[in-house]
Every structure is written in C-alpha cells, then in structure tokens.
Design an enzyme around this catalytic site. Structure first.
Site: not given
Length: 477
Positions: A130, A184, A187-188, A191
């Site tokens: 990232s 990940k 995480h997105n 986000e």
C-alpha cells in the site's frame, strides 16, 4: 557478475518504482518485462542506480541472475495474468524458489496458488503493498503472507524498502498463505469508508453551508493539524485548494462525480458477510461508489423529484464545523472497528493468528490510510490484543462518548437537508446497535418461527422453542 538478491517481473509504474526503491536501498535486483523494450527503457532511465540493476530479456537469463533460493516479485495485473506468468516461470525455477504476488490479489486466489505449489518444491508469498506510486518508490506499507522461512529470505530487502514510522519499519509477516492479501483487502475496505466519509463531510460543507472548494480546503488543512491528521485529509485539502490551469476554476469542481473502483472494497464487504461480521460503514462506502457511477440515472431522478430544502443552519457556524470534525472522527472509529473485527474473524477462521497491534503499527506510515489515529489503535491493541471490538477499549470508548453527539447532530442535519451521508449514518447506526443490550431481533425471530418454524431461545430459559402462532403451528398448538 554478482547475482541479484531479488528479482521483479513487470515494469509498469508500480513495478518500476518498486525496483528503483529496492536498488536505491542497496539491494541488487534483476528485472524482466515481457516486452524487452520496456526493460531497456527502464534501465536507460535508472541513472546512478544502474549499477544495482541487472536488466534481463529472457526468463532463463532472469532466473539465472538471482541468488538461490530465488525470491521473484510478480508485479502485473491481478488475476489470470499472474497464473499465466507463474506457469511460464516455473520451468526455470528450482526447489525453494519463491514467487511473490505483489498485486491487489483476491486472497482466495493466493490460497489457491499456495495449494497448487504445495508438492512442487516451490513456494509462494502473497504480499499486499500500500502507498500507491509514491509509496512504491520511497517506502510502502507491506503486508506479507506465506511460510515463515520464505519471509526470512526476503525480510532484509523488504525491511529496507518499507516506510518507516519513527524508525520502525512498516512491514511484517502476518501469517500463512493468504494472510497478507486478506489484510490488504480489509485495508482497502477501510480506505473506501474513510474516503467516503471525507466526501460526505465535503458535501455538507459545500451544499449545506455553501462553502467554496478553497474554503473547505482550509478547513481540512486545520483538521490535519489535530486529531484527524492523516494522509487522506492532507491530500483532500491539497486537491480542494488546487486551481485548474486551463480555466482557473477549482479543479475539484470540474471533475465528474462518478467514482471508480477496482474490486478490493467489494471483496472486503463480501468477506465481512462471509465471516458474519457487520461492516456497515464499508458496505455503505462501496454502495456509494456504485450509486456515484449511475450519473445519468441520478440526473434524471433529480428532474423528477427535485432536491429538499437545506435545513436551518446552526446559528454558530464555527461550532457546527467543529461538530463535522468530531463526526468524521466518530465515523472513522466505526470503520476501523469494523475492519479489525473482520480481520479477527478471518484470523480465527483460517488459523492465521493475525497480530492486530502489528497490523495497526505497519499502517502508520507508507500506506494510503496512514494517520496519527493508527498510533492510538496500535496502543489499544497492544494493551488488549484479544479485545472483542476496538470501540470498547478504554481509549476508544472515551472517544466514542466524546464524539457521539456530534455525529448524531451531523447525520440529523444531513438527513433533514437531503444530503447523502450513508457511511456516517451507517457508523452511527452501528454504534447504536452494538451498544444496545436488548434490540429488536426478537421480533425477527418470531417472524422466522411463524413462517418457517425456525425456533428461538427464550429469555426465561424455558425449554419451549416455538410460538403459539395458530392451529397446527408451534409447541403450544
């Protein structure tokens, strides 16, 4: 010639920047692209870093240039292209060599690839990266999933290239097989929620308070010096204050309001539902992007319905802007709490033993959601790594109490004014549902029993699990 410590396939923007980062940190790297001209151009523009780079034009030459056991980063479009590249690479590899998918892969594809290689002598790493182009070049946050011995082989290189937070590298081995890519993905998802909430606050400032883009940019600038200090708030302030070089108008006012997405947000929602975890703010953010893409339909609907009148503005504008700041903090807490809850559920499901304090720690720099806030999450999970939910840790419970009223007032104003705030409203409903000991699902259970005889538990413990709904139905008939 001295062999490379690591190799990389795919010299697009991300692959090129990551390669230069690896070389700049003193690691010798072999590079390959399926089109040799791209490799030549990359090498020609590498400048003083050429001495650390071995450009290769065939896979055989490329593999021979790397020190065994060979770690090879594959930085190409996710999905079938990765499988195809792996199959092309395999004939040249030896036992112990490591293929590393550093793209935005679905963690289920990563797990499948591990299984596919399990008897081959080769191994695999699913690596979430990232930070975008800038992060790849100067220091990303890196989430590694795979066998621990594979991680040990690449640990020095990845540590050297990762972002640093007060000297602490933002990279870690998080567990077996798909752990890195799952983290990940979440995480997105966080986000997505973070960006959506910022956009909702922007909409209230623009359409509710009538502020210009530059004025809103100044507000965000101020917030970036406080509790909301983060990369996303910082860049939001920057883009809001930027002028179009052609017309001189605010750049953001000339951009079509239809957001794109590449799938990771959707995957995070799907996996949250698969795990049985409520991630309502993330779901709302994904739905928000979908609705934004329906531009022509929205334009037609506005002609039919018009827009509601903006509710009476608070008499104290400065106090309301302060409410907006606190509401954004409250919504952010909800989104992160949901994301970490999804990861905790997946950790148990797949026996990854995901280290929650470590995940928060490696997100503090380099990644898109980096913020001061993550240092507080790191501290909360360090004190209680097995806590049921982030919002019940002492520090965050107090933050929720401090910001609850502001979130409630902001969502109310948005609703009365017809200003969409789906992620903020979802975060508020999540708080209200999570902290209410007796909810309303008892009626849902009664309905389910009525039409499907699904049964229910009683609060008095009586061993009767169906209701007296009518003749021939239930235990009381």
């Amino acid at each position: 010639m001295e062999q490379a410590e690591i190799g990389l396939i795919g010299l697009g923007v991300m692959g090129s920047n990551l390669s230069l980062n690896i070389a700049e940190k003193g690691n010798r790297i072999a590079v390959f692209n399926r089109t040799p001209e791209a490799t030549r151009q990359f090498y020609a523009h590498a400048g003083d870093l050429q001495k650390q780079i071995i450009p290769c034009e065939t896979l055989e030459e490329f593999v021979a240039a790397i020190r065994p056991p060979r770690p090879i980063i594959i930085m190409i479009k996710a999905g079938d292209p990765v499988d195809q590249q792996m199959e092309l690479l395999r004939p040249y590899l030896s036992a112990g060599d490591i293929m590393i998918d550093a793209g935005n892969a679905n963690f289920r594809d990563t797990m499948r690839r591990f299984d596919h290689l399990k008897d081959s002598g080769l191994t695999f790493i699913g690596m979430g990266v990232s930070g975008g182009e800038e992060g790849a070049r100067h220091g990303p946050s890196i989430m590694v999933g795979g066998k621990e011995e594979s991680w040990k082989r690449v640990e020095n290189v990845l540590t050297s290239i990762s972002a640093k937070f007060n000297g602490d590298p933002c990279v870690a081995w998080l567990g077996e097989n798909g752990a890195g890519h799952f983290v990940k993905t979440i995480h997105n998802g966080i986000e997505y929620a973070d960006m959506q909430m910022i956009a909702e606050i922007y909409g209230i400032l623009r359409d509710g308070l009538g502020m210009s883009a530059a004025e809103i940019g100044e507000v965000f600038d101020k917030w970036n010096n406080g509790r909301l200090n983060s990369y996303l708030i910082e860049i939001s302030a920057t883009v809001l204050k930027a002028a179009d070089p052609i017309s001189g108008k605010p750049m953001v006012d000339l951009i079509v309001d239809a957001a794109g997405q590449k799938g990771t947000g959707k995957w995070s929602v799907i996996e949250a539902q698969n795990m049985g975890v409520a991630a309502t703010a993330i779901e709302a953010a994904v739905a928000g992007r979908i609705l934004s893409s329906q531009k022509s339909e929205r334009e037609a609907a506005e002609k039919i319905f018009g827009l509601p009148k903006i509710a009476d503005l608070p008499s104290d504008k400065a106090a309301f802007i302060n409410d907006l700041e606190n509401a954004l903090l409250a919504g952010k807490i909800g989104a992160y709490a949901q994301g970490f809850a999804v990861m905790a559920a997946a950790s148990a499901e797949y026996k990854w033993n995901l280290p929650m304090p470590t995940i928060a720690r490696i997100w503090r720099a380099g990644c898109i959601i980096r913020s001061q806030f993550l240092d507080e999450i790191t501290s909360a999970f360090t004190k209680d790594p097995d806590v049921a939910n982030l919002i019940v840790t002492p520090a965050f419970a107090q933050m929720v109490k401090d910001t609850d009223g502001a979130l409630r007032r902001v969502v109310s104003f948005a609703a009365l004014s017809g200003l969409p705030a789906p992620a903020l409203a979802s975060a508020l409903s999540y708080f209200d549902a999570y902290r209410r000991a007796r909810g309303t699902a008892n009626l849902i259970q009664a309905q389910r029993d009525f039409f499907g005889a699904h049964g229910f538990d009683r609060i008095d413990g009586v061993d009767k699990h169906h209701g007296p709904w009518g003749s021939g139905l239930g235990e009381f008939a």
